[in-house]
Design a protein around this motif. Sequence first.
Motif: not given
Length: 199
Positions: A186, A137, A40, A188, A107
């Motif tokens: 992660s 997430e 990210h 995700q 995060d």
Amino acid sequence: MSLSPEYFEHMFNASDDPWSFRTRWYEKRKRELTLASLPHQRYQRVFEPACANGELSALLAGRCDSLLCQDLNQTAVKLARSRLREYGNVRVEHGRIPEDWPTGRFDLIVLSEVGYFLNAAEWQQVIEQTLLSLSPEGGIMACHWLHAIEGCTQDGRQAHASLERHLPLHRLVRHQEPDFLLEYWSRQATSIDLGETTQ
């Protein structure tokens, strides 16, 4: 801990950069690989335990809205606060994991060069607390030296093997060299939003 707080006190009494984070190309390159491996572009809330003198923290600060750094050594905390004073989104606290784990969700949790300084039971507790603190997430960045360290009860391979056994997450990045292993886990299954534009 497998190493006492006095060990780190001795290290920081001898030098304000005991692992040569600021001067060694190996360390600079590893930090850049760490940042490049984050899928990210930006994170909201990041936790970095064992921040030492804050060299990696300074790069993380530019990738997040809020960064909480922590170290068990008071000298390291003072050095990190000085290094990071220009960043209004960073807070540096004195504390040791797993006992002083912060509240709230993150995060990104960065477990860099810390696993082998804990015994197996403490490291297991850190893994459990990491999972409890991870946002829906969220991701975990782990990076460790692979050679034996005198006085430590486990090495980097063992620390990452424990992560693999106990993290019910998707491993999106695995980069291994002779000296270190870097992994990103992660919640995700997908790594990068291909439609995201640069900021």
